[in-house]
Design an enzyme around this catalytic site. Structure first.
Site, short mmCIF file in Angstrom:
data_model
loop_
_atom_site.label_atom_id
_atom_site.label_comp_id
_atom_site.label_asym_id
_atom_site.label_seq_id
_atom_site.Cartn_x
_atom_site.Cartn_y
_atom_site.Cartn_z
N CYS A 133 -28.94 27.03 -40.76
CA CYS A 133 -28.14 26.11 -41.59
C CYS A 133 -26.71 26.08 -41.07
CB CYS A 133 -28.16 26.55 -43.05
SG CYS A 133 -27.16 25.46 -44.10
N CYS A 136 -23.93 26.25 -43.74
CA CYS A 136 -23.78 27.61 -44.29
C CYS A 136 -23.14 28.55 -43.27
CB CYS A 136 -25.15 28.16 -44.72
SG CYS A 136 -25.93 27.19 -46.05
#
Length: 177
Positions: A133, A136
């Protein structure tokens, strides 16, 4: 147990074997403590879902880390498994309206992990790297930089994730999952 594991790795995994020794050690260019390194390794092992790695790293972690840290590592691996899917979608989908919608997902553990938040961020960064991700990864890396961690330390976290992910692949190839 770690040495036995390394001794049993096949010849084609020699680079990973040598890298494992290096990344699980404290480094002069990284301010990560031994406990932080072990915690990151356990979070990564959980994220790989590889039983052999989980058992191997847990045995090391259980001897070095307290119960609240072990629980926080499980929480980081679990909450990031959820968040990484959600925020990877938000990041990759072409319709920007999704970025404006509230997530409506409970994630209180991030604010109150029961341990030093910086350590929780280290674990979250490592798991986010395994789960791919980008949003993230950026968020956790930036939080760690603001908390005073060097880029070398952040790189160390990612190197731990990379090496353990490679070893998880070896386990799959060797049917030792």
């Amino acid at each position: 147990m770690l040495q036995t594991y390394k001794d049993q790795l096949p010849d084609y995994a020699k680079d990973l074997k040598l890298n494992l020794t290096q990344v699980l050690s404290e480094s002069p260019s990284s301010e990560l403590s031994n406990q932080q390194i072990t915690g990151v390794a356990l979070a990564v092992a959980y994220a790989t879902r590889n039983r052999q790695l989980i058992e191997l790293i847990f045995q090391k972690a259980e001897a070095e880390l307290d119960e609240s840290t072990l629980q926080a590592i499980k929480a980081a691996a679990s909450i990031m498994a959820m968040n990484n899917i959600y925020y990877r979608f938000v990041h990759l989908v072409k319709d920007s309206e999704y970025q404006r919608l509230p997530a409506n997902l409970r994630m209180n553990i991030i604010a109150n992990p029961g341990i030093d938040k910086k350590d929780f961020e280290l674990y979250s960064l490592a798991v986010s790297a395994i789960n791919g991700c980008g949003l993230c990864i950026d968020a956790h890396a930036n939080t760690l930089i603001k908390a005073g961690f060097s880029k070398h330390s952040i790189q160390h976290v990612i190197r731990i994730a990379a090496v353990l992910n490679g070893l998880a692949q070896v386990s799959i190839i060797e049917n030792k999952t």
